[in-house]
Design a protein around this motif. Sequence first.
Motif: not given
Length: 326
Positions: A10-20, A25-31
């Motif tokens: 679940a925490r891994i999924c959280e980090h994937v979502m936080a990235h997008y 982690a140099d991610g994005f701000h997608h809606k």
Amino acid sequence: APPKDFDKWARICEHVMAHYLEGWADGFHHKITYWEIWNEPDYYIGGNWQGTPDEFYRLYSTTAAHLKARFPYVKIGGYGHASGLYTAVGCQNPFHGPDDPMDKDKWQEEFFLDFLRYMADRKIPFDFFTWHGYGPTKHNKQVAPWIRARLDEVGFTDTELHLNEWNTCWREFGTAHHSAEIAGNMIALQHGCVDVCCIYDMRNWNAPFCPLFHPITQKPIHGYYSMVAFNQLYQLGNQVETQCDTEAASHYKFCIWSPVQRSAEWEYEKNTKSDICPGQYRKHKVSQRIVVEQFQLARSSVCSCCKFIIEHVRFLSADFGSNFSL
């Protein structure tokens, strides 16, 4: 195999979502509003989920609760039901023949019902339910309200319904009837309880599961023009309500306007391979700017109407900037 640590997953999924969503982690701000957990875990034994049903329920509940608490502004759902639940309403599963055993369908239905009870008993956030359907329009029309009723029974009255993988009569890829089914399914779902429908899919090399483009030429095929026609109707903004005083047949009316006056004749093709458009040969003449036609079919008026739309796309193709023929 299922993850060894559901909380860690679940925490891994959280980090994937936080990235997008939040630039982590140099991610994005997608809606991105909708986030689906898993895909087709009920694809019978040995499919997309190698654990038991109960293990999946625990993984889903752990992950959904964690993600909803971390991202309250998004919607969390799932689980991408595989079979379409057709046999639950007395229809044949499109992937099975009439002589195939029913145990798989029954197992998938029980998987779905047990999943709902598990989530409801534990008050797990459940913003939307996703399922897949490859049957004809008339069967999808029956399945959707059945699913809606099961959700409401356990208290998920606000849970959205997403038919997020569908391709009606997919074996007829690239035919006029397949195109009619695509249009018919969208019209039927628009008037039902489905909130989102996503055709599968748009990859132009993935025949027969890309209903819109030829896998070699990559040019639009019949199904593409159903989308064009539906969009044309959507742009008009209004529909004419019709009613029928008998359950044996349905009536649909369409008003279609053309800026260029045209005149043409055509026939419906008789389809003996399917019970969707059992049909008779019919000829119609179009010679007015505003065309109002009424069709009556004892078993499937939706498809008849959609053929009507598609034929008009054929004659009005210049207005869409494309050449189109059936």
